[in-house]
Scaffold this motif. Structure first.
Motif, mmCIF file in Angstrom:
data_model
loop_
_atom_site.group_PDB
_atom_site.id
_atom_site.type_symbol
_atom_site.label_atom_id
_atom_site.label_comp_id
_atom_site.label_asym_id
_atom_site.label_seq_id
_atom_site.Cartn_x
_atom_site.Cartn_y
_atom_site.Cartn_z
ATOM 1 N N PRO A 15 31.096 87.695 39.269
ATOM 2 C CA PRO A 15 30.121 87.135 39.954
ATOM 3 C C PRO A 15 28.522 87.762 39.315
ATOM 4 N N ASP A 16 28.731 88.751 38.590
ATOM 5 C CA ASP A 16 27.343 89.170 37.837
ATOM 6 C C ASP A 16 27.090 88.607 36.540
ATOM 7 N N GLU A 17 28.020 87.593 36.153
ATOM 8 C CA GLU A 17 28.075 86.861 34.919
ATOM 9 C C GLU A 17 26.910 85.759 34.754
ATOM 10 N N SER A 18 26.159 85.398 34.236
ATOM 11 C CA SER A 18 25.058 84.157 34.277
ATOM 12 C C SER A 18 26.310 83.082 33.929
ATOM 13 N N PRO A 19 25.690 81.860 34.202
ATOM 14 C CA PRO A 19 26.641 80.675 33.700
ATOM 15 C C PRO A 19 26.466 80.574 32.070
ATOM 16 N N LEU A 20 25.071 80.998 31.415
ATOM 17 C CA LEU A 20 25.355 80.913 29.920
ATOM 18 C C LEU A 20 26.484 81.950 29.463
ATOM 19 N N ASP A 21 26.235 83.061 29.972
ATOM 20 C CA ASP A 21 27.137 84.327 29.445
ATOM 21 C C ASP A 21 28.604 83.910 29.440
ATOM 22 N N ALA A 22 28.921 83.070 30.963
ATOM 23 C CA ALA A 22 30.206 82.784 31.107
ATOM 24 C C ALA A 22 30.720 81.550 29.978
ATOM 25 N N ALA A 23 29.722 80.593 29.753
ATOM 26 C CA ALA A 23 30.171 79.639 28.741
ATOM 27 C C ALA A 23 30.343 80.317 27.119
ATOM 28 N N ARG A 24 29.569 81.215 27.106
ATOM 29 C CA ARG A 24 29.746 81.771 25.813
ATOM 30 C C ARG A 24 31.025 82.508 25.720
ATOM 31 N N ARG A 25 31.460 83.384 26.695
ATOM 32 C CA ARG A 25 32.861 83.914 26.904
ATOM 33 C C ARG A 25 33.771 82.835 26.903
ATOM 34 N N GLU A 26 33.791 81.941 27.461
ATOM 35 C CA GLU A 26 34.866 80.895 27.394
ATOM 36 C C GLU A 26 34.979 80.014 26.196
ATOM 37 N N LEU A 27 34.130 80.085 25.432
ATOM 38 C CA LEU A 27 34.154 79.209 24.116
ATOM 39 C C LEU A 27 34.898 80.239 23.264
ATOM 40 N N VAL A 28 34.593 81.773 23.031
ATOM 41 C CA VAL A 28 35.533 82.521 22.490
ATOM 42 C C VAL A 28 36.730 82.613 23.026
ATOM 43 N N GLU A 29 37.131 82.434 24.316
ATOM 44 C CA GLU A 29 38.452 82.807 24.924
ATOM 45 C C GLU A 29 39.172 81.342 24.646
ATOM 46 N N GLU A 30 38.632 80.280 24.843
ATOM 47 C CA GLU A 30 39.547 78.984 24.711
ATOM 48 C C GLU A 30 39.421 78.361 23.339
ATOM 49 N N ALA A 31 38.517 78.477 22.520
ATOM 50 C CA ALA A 31 38.485 77.915 21.321
ATOM 51 C C ALA A 31 38.300 78.902 20.245
ATOM 52 N N GLY A 32 38.124 80.107 20.438
ATOM 53 C CA GLY A 32 37.895 81.151 19.372
ATOM 54 C C GLY A 32 36.736 80.783 18.562
ATOM 55 N N HIS A 33 35.434 80.344 19.063
ATOM 56 C CA HIS A 33 34.401 80.017 18.475
ATOM 57 C C HIS A 33 33.290 80.744 19.165
ATOM 58 N N GLU A 34 32.123 80.969 18.351
ATOM 59 C CA GLU A 34 30.910 81.363 19.133
ATOM 60 C C GLU A 34 29.851 80.315 18.304
ATOM 61 N N ALA A 35 28.760 80.206 19.144
ATOM 62 C CA ALA A 35 27.759 79.270 18.812
ATOM 63 C C ALA A 35 26.257 79.785 18.412
ATOM 64 N N GLU A 36 25.466 79.230 17.716
ATOM 65 C CA GLU A 36 24.287 79.726 17.424
ATOM 66 C C GLU A 36 23.134 79.357 18.335
ATOM 67 N N GLU A 37 23.545 77.993 18.749
ATOM 68 C CA GLU A 37 22.444 77.433 19.772
ATOM 69 C C GLU A 37 23.129 76.829 21.026
ATOM 70 N N TRP A 38 22.524 76.982 22.171
ATOM 71 C CA TRP A 38 22.882 76.601 23.391
ATOM 72 C C TRP A 38 22.095 75.690 24.098
ATOM 73 N N THR A 39 22.377 74.619 24.550
ATOM 74 C CA THR A 39 21.533 73.557 25.573
ATOM 75 C C THR A 39 21.922 73.357 26.651
ATOM 76 N N HIS A 40 21.321 73.573 27.935
ATOM 77 C CA HIS A 40 21.902 73.249 29.211
ATOM 78 C C HIS A 40 21.787 71.902 29.315
ATOM 79 N N LEU A 41 22.886 71.029 29.635
ATOM 80 C CA LEU A 41 23.005 69.694 29.937
ATOM 81 C C LEU A 41 22.881 69.362 31.329
ATOM 82 N N ALA A 42 23.432 70.011 32.229
ATOM 83 C CA ALA A 42 23.519 69.587 33.591
ATOM 84 C C ALA A 42 24.491 70.678 34.662
#
Length: 105
Positions: A1-28
């Motif tokens: 509950p204390d995790e922002s949507p962007l922080d959750a997206a960053r975590r999920e990308l690592v956990e599910e795909a093993g990647h990090e990203a330099e740039e994030w754009t909110h789409l919807a």
């Protein structure tokens, strides 16, 4: 509950795909079924990916059997428009990125 949507997206990308990203754009931000469920999805475009491994995350359930791979955006857009891709968050992400001119087809 204390995790922002962007922080959750960053975590999920690592956990599910093993990647990090330099740039994030909110789409919807979408609701699965307004009035029936409070489930909300925050959809992001991640670019500048680099492989970092799952950093100790042990996949379970659906993650344990998930296949990953690279698909050219134009092919993915064609598959969405043809109805071959029907996963709602993927459809929304692809169409939003295309409509905003963030990805070329």
């Amino acid at each position: 509950p204390d995790e922002s949507p962007l922080d959750a997206a960053r975590r999920e990308l690592v956990e599910e795909a093993g990647h990090e990203a330099e740039e994030w754009t909110h789409l919807a931000t979408t609701y699965a079924s307004p009035g029936i469920s409070a489930e909300v999805a925050h959809i992001y475009l991640a670019r500048g990916l680099r492989h970092v491994g799952r950093q100790g995350f042990e996949p379970e359930h659906e993650e344990a059997h998930m296949r990953t791979g690279w698909v050219p955006f134009a092919s993915l857009l064609d598959a969405v428009l043809a109805g071959d891709v029907q996963d709602a968050p993927v459809v929304i992400a692809v169409l939003a990125a295309h409509a905003r001119g963030l990805m070329s087809s």
